[in-house]
Write a protein that holds these residues in place. Sequence first.
Motif, mmCIF file in Angstrom:
data_model
loop_
_atom_site.group_PDB
_atom_site.id
_atom_site.type_symbol
_atom_site.label_atom_id
_atom_site.label_comp_id
_atom_site.label_asym_id
_atom_site.label_seq_id
_atom_site.Cartn_x
_atom_site.Cartn_y
_atom_site.Cartn_z
ATOM 1 N N ASN A 66 1.107 -0.806 -0.115
ATOM 2 C CA ASN A 66 0.159 0.409 -0.183
ATOM 3 C C ASN A 66 1.021 1.369 -0.426
ATOM 4 O OD1 ASN A 66 -1.661 1.904 0.439
ATOM 5 N ND2 ASN A 66 -3.150 0.962 2.113
ATOM 6 N N SER A 68 0.388 4.511 -1.080
ATOM 7 C CA SER A 68 -0.136 6.191 0.308
ATOM 8 C C SER A 68 -0.007 5.755 1.695
ATOM 9 C CB SER A 68 -2.079 5.752 -0.480
ATOM 10 O OG SER A 68 -2.371 5.858 -0.987
ATOM 11 N N LEU A 71 3.655 6.443 1.937
ATOM 12 C CA LEU A 71 3.565 7.243 2.198
ATOM 13 C C LEU A 71 3.693 8.241 3.293
ATOM 14 C CD1 LEU A 71 3.516 7.534 -1.197
ATOM 15 C CD2 LEU A 71 5.379 8.178 -0.591
ATOM 16 N N ALA A 72 2.304 8.055 3.740
ATOM 17 C CA ALA A 72 1.724 8.715 5.264
ATOM 18 C C ALA A 72 2.401 8.408 6.571
ATOM 19 C CB ALA A 72 0.277 8.948 4.907
ATOM 20 N N CYS A 93 -2.020 13.256 0.815
ATOM 21 C CA CYS A 93 -1.142 12.182 0.183
ATOM 22 C C CYS A 93 -1.725 11.817 -0.994
ATOM 23 C CB CYS A 93 -1.388 10.812 0.740
ATOM 24 S SG CYS A 93 -0.778 9.539 0.205
ATOM 25 N N GLU A 94 -1.199 12.438 -2.106
ATOM 26 C CA GLU A 94 -1.550 11.599 -3.637
ATOM 27 C C GLU A 94 -0.122 10.770 -4.235
ATOM 28 O OE1 GLU A 94 -3.100 14.134 -7.653
ATOM 29 O OE2 GLU A 94 -3.891 14.466 -5.901
ATOM 30 N N PRO A 95 -0.205 10.066 -4.165
ATOM 31 C CA PRO A 95 0.630 9.051 -4.816
ATOM 32 C C PRO A 95 1.538 9.707 -6.083
ATOM 33 C CG PRO A 95 -0.794 7.863 -3.612
ATOM 34 C CD PRO A 95 -1.514 8.592 -3.959
ATOM 35 N N ALA A 98 3.293 12.163 -0.267
ATOM 36 C CA ALA A 98 2.951 12.607 0.576
ATOM 37 C C ALA A 98 3.917 13.587 1.109
ATOM 38 C CB ALA A 98 2.521 11.680 1.445
#
Length: 143
Positions: A66, A68, A71-72, A93-95, A98
């Motif tokens: 995952n 997202s 990243l977060a 977050c917007e792959p 983030a």
Amino acid sequence: MDEDDLVLLITVVVEAADEQQARAACDALISRAGAQIVDARDCSDEEPGCWAVVITRPSTEKATHNVSAALARAVRTFVRGLGEGFSAPRVACEPPTAWTVLDEPELINDLVPGAERVLVEVWAGDDPFGAGTLRDNSPSKPS
């Protein structure tokens, strides 16, 4: 770098007379984060004496199943590692990225004297400063 590696980009907006002073203001943060400076720019057209210093380092998080969530998590982990008072921030977050903005001068001034705000970004295999991610090393990237 592997395709599941993440890269942190931290942009510090700091009040400084010149580039050398702006870079020096970030020394404690660079040391604490184990990072390096990749860019420093005068942004005094927006506010006199304003500099943006960008530092980078690889994240310890990996983007496996995952992206997202990884990243977060990387943003939150970095921010919590800055010290007491830095709690889990709200993360956008917007792959493939983030980010969060730290805009509490009383907290960030302990890390970077004269800092107004800090943008913490994490990129998955695609950062805009060419800090060693996959796209940046690809043969199709223009020189």
